[in-house]
Scaffold this active site. Structure first.
Site, mmCIF file in Angstrom:
data_model
loop_
_atom_site.group_PDB
_atom_site.id
_atom_site.type_symbol
_atom_site.label_atom_id
_atom_site.label_comp_id
_atom_site.label_asym_id
_atom_site.label_seq_id
_atom_site.Cartn_x
_atom_site.Cartn_y
_atom_site.Cartn_z
ATOM 1 N N ASN A 250 45.319 38.195 -6.917
ATOM 2 C CA ASN A 250 45.872 38.965 -8.050
ATOM 3 C C ASN A 250 44.910 39.740 -8.672
ATOM 4 O OD1 ASN A 250 48.284 37.736 -7.315
ATOM 5 N ND2 ASN A 250 48.926 37.141 -9.218
ATOM 6 N N ASP B 171 57.042 30.933 -12.915
ATOM 7 C CA ASP B 171 55.722 30.319 -13.264
ATOM 8 C C ASP B 171 56.087 28.981 -14.135
ATOM 9 O OD1 ASP B 171 53.279 29.461 -14.540
ATOM 10 O OD2 ASP B 171 52.776 31.392 -15.120
ATOM 11 N N ASP C 166 55.794 39.232 -11.186
ATOM 12 C CA ASP C 166 54.623 38.540 -11.468
ATOM 13 C C ASP C 166 54.890 37.715 -12.834
ATOM 14 O OD1 ASP C 166 51.719 37.720 -11.380
ATOM 15 O OD2 ASP C 166 50.991 39.214 -12.849
HETATM 16 O O1 G3H Z 1 48.696 37.873 -15.351
HETATM 17 C C1 G3H Z 1 49.146 38.704 -16.084
HETATM 18 C C2 G3H Z 1 48.978 40.142 -15.539
HETATM 19 O O2 G3H Z 1 47.741 40.571 -15.543
HETATM 20 C C3 G3H Z 1 50.008 41.042 -16.199
HETATM 21 O O3 G3H Z 1 49.613 41.262 -17.464
HETATM 22 O O4 G3H Z 1 51.557 40.502 -18.918
HETATM 23 O O5 G3H Z 1 49.926 42.327 -19.809
HETATM 24 O O6 G3H Z 1 51.462 42.884 -18.041
HETATM 25 P P1 G3H Z 1 50.681 41.779 -18.395
HETATM 26 P P1 13P Z 2 43.149 39.279 -13.698
HETATM 27 O O1 13P Z 2 43.429 39.624 -15.286
HETATM 28 O O2 13P Z 2 41.999 38.513 -13.225
HETATM 29 O O3 13P Z 2 42.959 40.752 -13.028
HETATM 30 O O4 13P Z 2 44.350 38.625 -13.010
HETATM 31 C C1 13P Z 2 45.711 39.346 -12.841
HETATM 32 C C2 13P Z 2 46.601 38.361 -12.551
HETATM 33 O O5 13P Z 2 46.464 37.201 -12.280
HETATM 34 C C3 13P Z 2 47.934 38.687 -12.548
HETATM 35 O O6 13P Z 2 48.925 37.839 -12.254
HETATM 36 ZN ZN ZN Z 3 48.362 35.716 -12.951
#
Ligand code: G3H
Ligand code: 13P
Ligand code: ZN
Length: 311
Positions: free
Chosen positions: A256, A104, A82
């Site tokens: 997501n 990204d 991600d």
């Molecule tokens: O879009 C980001 C995801 O929710 C992951 O969040 O970078 O805090 O693990 P993180």
């Molecule tokens: P939310 O913060 O809305 O759960 O989105 C998660 C996301 O886009 C991870 O890439």
């Molecule tokens: Zn995201």
């Protein structure tokens, strides 16, 4: 069944008018909660790992836990990076067994985003891995993703064909008004997504899988539990579930969700500790937390995404 790419999942989701859930994972209980839900719903699944999750839990631990979940469930599971921000992290995940990566480049100028995305696509495709790119910028704050509202921008439909054809990217994340984290719309305002932009993008990219980030709905009952047991979350508004259902019926094939799982886990642990202040066995509070995640995911798969029974 071995870990799979999202190619077949997206093809079926596009034709069937539903979306695949992409849920963020950080530890064993989260992986178990999500995959047990998918097994009960017989749903295909994308488990996604952020740079922050890799830092927290270690790539190999997460990979082995996901492999264990795949053995336990027998479901088609895609393991996805991600918000990869560089060629290097994408390469490391591809070399380390992921079946899908996101590069990204949404914060870069258009031509640079194309160049970086193309570089990742070439390496990934040589290794049988698929790639998600992004055009447009979501607002919101999470660990490694932090974009101020004034720096966010909707995807420009006139850019998408050129971006996809020049990069060869397999799916495209777009910005139509969703955002990361628990505070997506101002309290007192009506949440709105730009479905008109989505429609234009669909026209410009026929038969092509679109991705929506920032798609948590931030259930108010969970926020209330967090606050009842000592939390201090300001008024939070997420994406209404009927809008996500509408998106899932369109070209949107991947949705997501992370914040809703964090919220379910936190609400459950706060409640447990509030009601059982003497407990100090982690299993006592992680078991209901895992169950809370499972229930949220079951609801998403069946009611929001429409992918129950599609594995
Ligand atoms: O879009 C980001 C995801 O929710 C992951 O969040 O970078 O805090 O693990 P993180
Ligand atoms: P939310 O913060 O809305 O759960 O989105 C998660 C996301 O886009 C991870 O890439
Ligand atoms: Zn995201």
């Amino acid at each position: 069944m071995p870990l799979v790419t999202s190619t077949e999942m997206f093809k079926k989701a596009y034709e069937g008018g539903y979306a695949i859930g992409a849920f963020n994972v950080n530890n064993m209980e989260i992986i178990q909660g999500i995959t047990e839900a998918a097994k009960e719903e017989n749903a295909p699944l994308i488990l996604q790992v952020s740079a922050g999750a890799r830092k927290y839990a270690n790539h190999t631990y997460l990979m082995k836990l996901i492999e264990a979940a795949e053995i336990e469930t027998g479901l088609p599971i895609c393991v996805h990076l991600d918000h990869g921000e560089s060629f290097e992290i994408c390469k490391s995940c591809i070399d380390g067994g992921f079946t899908s990566v996101m590069i990204d480049g949404s914060g870069l100028p258009f031509a640079e985003n194309i160049k970086l995305t193309k570089q990742v696509v070439e390496y990934a495709h040589d290794h049988g891995v698929v790639v998600e790119g992004e055009l447009g910028r979501l607002a919101g704050v999470e660990d490694a993703v932090n974009v101020k509202e004034e720096d966010s921008s909707y995807t420009r439909p006139e850019d998408v064909f050129e971006f996809v054809s020049k990069t060869g990217v397999d799916s495209l994340a777009i910005a139509i008004g969703t955002s990361h984290g628990a505070y997506k719309f101002k309290p007192g305002t009506k949440p709105q997504l730009r479905f008109d932009i989505l429609e234009q993008i669909e026209k410009n990219l026929p038969n092509y899988p679109i991705v929506l980030h920032g798609s948590s709905s931030v259930p108010q009952d969970l926020v209330a539990i967090v606050n009842q047991y000592g939390g201090n979350m300001p008024d939070a508004i997420g994406v209404p579930e009927d809008m996500l259902r509408q998106a899932a019926r369109s070209a949107v094939c991947k949705i997501n969700i992370d914040s809703d799982l964090r919220l379910a886990m936190t609400a459950s642990i706060r409640k447990h500790m509030g009601e059982n202040p003497a407990d100090f066995d982690p299993r006592k509070y992680l078991k209901p937390a895992r169950e809370a995640i499972k229930q949220v995911v079951k609801h998403k798969l069946s009611y929001v995404l429409g992918c129950s029974g599609k594995a």
